[in-house]
Design a protein around this motif. Structure first.
Motif, PDB file in Angstrom:
ATOM      1  N   GLU A 213       0.828  -1.207   0.000  1.00  0.00           N
ATOM      2  CA  GLU A 213       0.000   0.000   0.000  1.00  0.00           C
ATOM      3  C   GLU A 213       0.863   1.258   0.000  1.00  0.00           C
ATOM      4  O   GLU A 213       0.561   2.223  -0.700  1.00  0.00           O
ATOM      5  CB  GLU A 213      -0.927   0.005   1.224  1.00  0.00           C
ATOM      6  CG  GLU A 213      -1.980  -1.105   1.219  1.00  0.00           C
ATOM      7  CD  GLU A 213      -2.977  -0.997   0.063  1.00  0.00           C
ATOM      8  OE1 GLU A 213      -3.120   0.102  -0.501  1.00  0.00           O
ATOM      9  OE2 GLU A 213      -3.587  -2.029  -0.287  1.00  0.00           O
TER      10      GLU A 213
ATOM     11  N   ASN B 262       1.233   4.135  -2.873  1.00  0.00           N
ATOM     12  CA  ASN B 262       0.997   5.559  -2.622  1.00  0.00           C
ATOM     13  C   ASN B 262       2.150   6.400  -3.164  1.00  0.00           C
ATOM     14  O   ASN B 262       1.931   7.469  -3.736  1.00  0.00           O
ATOM     15  CB  ASN B 262       0.833   5.816  -1.130  1.00  0.00           C
ATOM     16  CG  ASN B 262      -0.573   5.464  -0.653  1.00  0.00           C
ATOM     17  OD1 ASN B 262      -1.487   5.294  -1.461  1.00  0.00           O
ATOM     18  ND2 ASN B 262      -0.740   5.345   0.658  1.00  0.00           N
TER      19      ASN B 262
ATOM     20  N   LYS C 189      -7.713  10.616  -4.988  1.00  0.00           N
ATOM     21  CA  LYS C 189      -7.580   9.988  -6.301  1.00  0.00           C
ATOM     22  C   LYS C 189      -8.873   9.840  -7.080  1.00  0.00           C
ATOM     23  O   LYS C 189      -8.858   9.745  -8.301  1.00  0.00           O
ATOM     24  CB  LYS C 189      -6.861   8.637  -6.150  1.00  0.00           C
ATOM     25  CG  LYS C 189      -5.466   8.863  -5.544  1.00  0.00           C
ATOM     26  CD  LYS C 189      -4.729   7.617  -5.153  1.00  0.00           C
ATOM     27  CE  LYS C 189      -3.527   8.010  -4.295  1.00  0.00           C
ATOM     28  NZ  LYS C 189      -2.820   6.851  -3.752  1.00  0.00           N
TER      29      LYS C 189
ATOM     30  N   GLY D  26      -3.992   3.398  -6.112  1.00  0.00           N
ATOM     31  CA  GLY D  26      -4.931   3.490  -4.998  1.00  0.00           C
ATOM     32  C   GLY D  26      -6.189   4.209  -5.436  1.00  0.00           C
ATOM     33  O   GLY D  26      -6.214   4.866  -6.472  1.00  0.00           O
TER      34      GLY D  26
ATOM     35  N   ALA E 164      -6.224   2.541   2.914  1.00  0.00           N
ATOM     36  CA  ALA E 164      -4.975   1.931   3.339  1.00  0.00           C
ATOM     37  C   ALA E 164      -4.382   2.595   4.579  1.00  0.00           C
ATOM     38  O   ALA E 164      -4.114   1.921   5.584  1.00  0.00           O
ATOM     39  CB  ALA E 164      -3.974   1.941   2.194  1.00  0.00           C
TER      40      ALA E 164
HETATM   41 MG    MG Z   1      -3.196   4.044  -1.234  1.00  0.00          MG
END
Ligand code: MG
Ligand code: ADP
Length: 659
Positions: free
Chosen positions: A30, A34, A80, A94, A99
């Protein structure tokens, strides 16, 4: 009184963490995602204690302002996507906004971040989902996240963690995958203070794969480059047929640079190797599929490790064809799937064989090879001329025409380096031999010692396109290998696997046309099935009958074989059936019928083919070579082994010091 309550945020986060955070590697996944989404060009990962004690990830991405750094830890907080329409075309790794909240609920997390031009950076400390501290902190543009004591507040989860070595292995694997998926990003991984991965920014996958695996790994891989831009571009590397695995563990799949697991793609990959690798044996692969965003649904799995394609079947086809083309351009297969030999011609040879009914069953002389010793054999060759050489040249780029790669894999330089290395190894090997067992030998004997690895290096596997029609058999070695010459040197042909390939193609073609022939046994053979075999038998019997078996289940678990496929000696029929019943997985019957049919044909071919240690008359060798050249894949047997080795003229001349 109402008994239903809405759970507190930190409890909800821990529940979500159960899906997202399985082990240290999932946290790293994760966080690395990112960093990639933040546009990093450099990502460094540090771990201690298998990632349980410490996981630290730094990037030089965009960074965050203070408000965002705090918000980032809220559940469903993301920069996002904005609305549900955005879900239809997700271009970032993501999008769930889960997360950081999940990770922070099961560990002690510190985030330091700075957005360019926004003054000082910010440090946020959060433990078990509770915000502890937010203050100014210096940090160059980008973000560092430190995760300590993973699962410190979830003892149940902690118990499921494996040894430090196992968790470190998963972490290293993960970093390797992302490094491969993002060649232009520099990656480092430091484990307990020791650097284990260092990859500077590379220009493409090939260069990155070289950085990570070294040149030897690349040498054994075939490059894949195919598919359709509007649907699925397929690129990457797959292993040569001789490199075989019994699990799919070495298959790495990426969809739009996202590391995923996908049975459909795995299956398509295996399909690409159909009739080159047997059932139950898997190639290694590093496959990248690039699809238009709206063709892929990535919102399938909380850890985002699965995707769904809008046009599943078409993507599977693209993968299969691209893999097949890669195998074809390396000379392991033809790009098309059609049977190569016209079926009329095949059935002729079967018919010829079936006139022998009884003699035919002598195991040492399968009928197919009982060609008349005189003229007809030659006539047959002339009436079925070997297809022109051009036919074996696949339409795709030959391996040598691969786009040039930046050093140190420069082809010519590499070859020279390789030769030098080989020379060095040879002398080294000689030295070792001398100091051990050859000490007392006369000088002459020492001087002629070959390098230890010479056999493997000098007689090489051949590619299909390097085979012309002018192969001349000279004789046999150990009554097992045909010695022959062609324009390029000396050939050694393994007679058993060569015949296996010929028969495999024949059985497959006849079966496809529903024209298999069988021979009735004078006295049916009976044999008893084990309970496990009996289950498989029911599923397999109809397929076996397609190939010319006539089988009858008698009382209990006894089976009678009344007829067998043409060419299969009766003495081999039982062995072959027992072997198939033990290896075939009946569950897979429907999903992979073609694979199953290949498996049966391969087994038939293996049992019907001439064995090693069998003398062959010159006409028989000629016949076998001519037939082999007409098969779909003359250089590999249906089980993936090489059929022909070549000692090149150049190596012979070199060996005699003539060049
Ligand atoms: Mg993420
Ligand atoms: P998601 O990635 O699904 O959006 P996360 O919980 O992983 O959710 O992250 C939440 C938000 O925090 C991201 O949308 C992003 O804006 C920000 N963020 C997280 N990590 C970084 C990073 N390394 N650099 C910049 N922004 C980050």
């Amino acid at each position: 009184m109402s008994i239903i309550r809405v759970l507190a945020d930190h409890v909800a986060n821990q529940i979500a963490a159960g899906e997202v955070v399985e082990r240290p590697a999932s946290v790293a996944k994760e966080l690395v995602e990112n960093s990639i989404d933040a546009g990093a060009t450099r990502i460094s990962i540090e771990i201690e204690g298998g990632g349980r004690r410490l996981l630290k990830i730094s990037d030089d991405g965009t960074g965050m302002i203070r408000d965002d750094a705090i918000l980032a830890f809220e559940r469903h907080a993301t920069s996002k996507i904005r609305n549900s329409d955005d879900l239809a075309a997700i271009g970032t790794l993501g999008f769930r906004g889960e997360a950081l909240a999940s990770i922070a609920s099961v560990a002690k997390v510190e985030l330091v971040t700075s957005l360019e031009g926004s003054g000082t950076g910010t440090r946020v400390t959060i433990e078990g989902g509770r915000m502890r501290n937010v203050k100014d902190a210096a940090h160059p543009r980008g973000t560092t996240i430190i995760v300590r004591d993973l699962f410190f507040n979830v003892p149940a989860r902690r118990k499921f963690l494996r040894s430090e070595a196992t968790e470190t292995f998963h972490l290293t694997n993960l970093v390797t995958h992302y490094a491969l998926a993002q060649p232009e990003i520099a990656f480092t991984l430091v484990n307990n203070g020791r650097e284990v991965v260092r990859a500077v920014a590379a220009k493409d996958l090939r260069e990155r794969a070289y950085q990570i695996f070294g040149s030897e790994f690349l040498e054994n891989l075939l490059e894949v480059n195919g598919g359709h831009p509007q649907l699925a571009r397929v690129s990457g590397f797959v292993s040569a047929p001789r490199d075989r695995r019994t699990t799919r563990d070495s298959q790495y799949l990426f969809v739009n640079r996202r590391f995923v697991r996908d049975r459909m793609i795995n299956r398509a990959l295996s399909e690409g190797y159909r009739s080159i690798l047997p059932y139950g044996v898997y190639p290694a692969a590093l496959l990248f599929i690039e699809s238009p965003l709206e063709e892929v649904d990535v919102n399938v799995h909380p850890a985002k490790t699965e995707v769904r394609f809008r046009r599943q079947a078409a993507v599977a086809d693209a993968v299969r064809e691209a893999v097949r083309a890669a195998l074809a351009s390396a000379g392991y297969a033809r790009p098309d799937e059609r049977p190569v030999q016209p079926v009329e011609e095949l059935s002729q040879s079967v018919a010829a064989g079936s006139t022998h009914q009884v003699e035919y069953r002598v195991p040492s002389a399968p009928a197919e090879l009982n060609v008349p010793a005189t003229a007809p054999a030659k006539g047959e060759i002339e009436s079925n001329p070997v297809q022109p050489r051009i036919d074996f040249v696949p339409p795709t780029l030959p391996k040598d025409d691969w786009p040039p790669v930046s050093s140190p894999i420069e082809a010519t330089g590499d070859e020279i380096a390789h030769d030098i290395e080989e020379m060095f190894r040879a002398t080294q090997a000689e030295r070792e031999l001398r100091s051990e067992s050859y000490l007392g030998e006369p000088a002459a004997a020492r001087a002629t010692l070959p390098p230890l690895n010479s056999a493997q290096k000098i007689a090489r596997e051949v590619t299909a396109e390097s085979l012309g029609s002018n192969i001349r058999p000279l004789g046999q070695l150990e009554e097992s290998f045909i010695i022959a010459t062609d324009d390029e040197g000396l050939l050694l042909i393994d007679q058993h696997v060569a015949h296996e390939r010929v028969l495999f193609d024949k059985y497959r073609a006849l079966e496809a046309e529903r024209r298999t022939e069988s021979q009735q046994l004078l006295v049916p053979e009976t044999f008893d099935l084990t309970p496990a075999q009996a289950v498989v038998f029911d599923a397999l019997a109809p397929e076996l009958e397609h190939y010319g078996f006539e089988l009858m289940k008698l009382s209990g678990r006894t089976v009678a074989i009344k007829s067998t496929p043409a060419d299969l000696p009766a003495s081999e029929a039982r062995n072959m059936l027992a072997e198939l019943l033990d290896t075939v997985d009946p569950e897979k019957k429907n999903s992979a019928r073609d694979t199953l049919r290949d498996e049966i044909a391969a087994s038939l071919a293996c049992h019907a083919a001439i064995k090693v240690n069998m003398p062959l008359a010159p006409e028989k060798m000629r016949w076998l070579i001519d037939r082999l050249l007409q098969t779909s894949s003359p250089t590999t047997c249906p089980h993936g082994r090489p059929v022909i080795l070549r000692l090149k003229m150049r190596d012979i001349l070199k060996g005699f010091h003539r060049i």
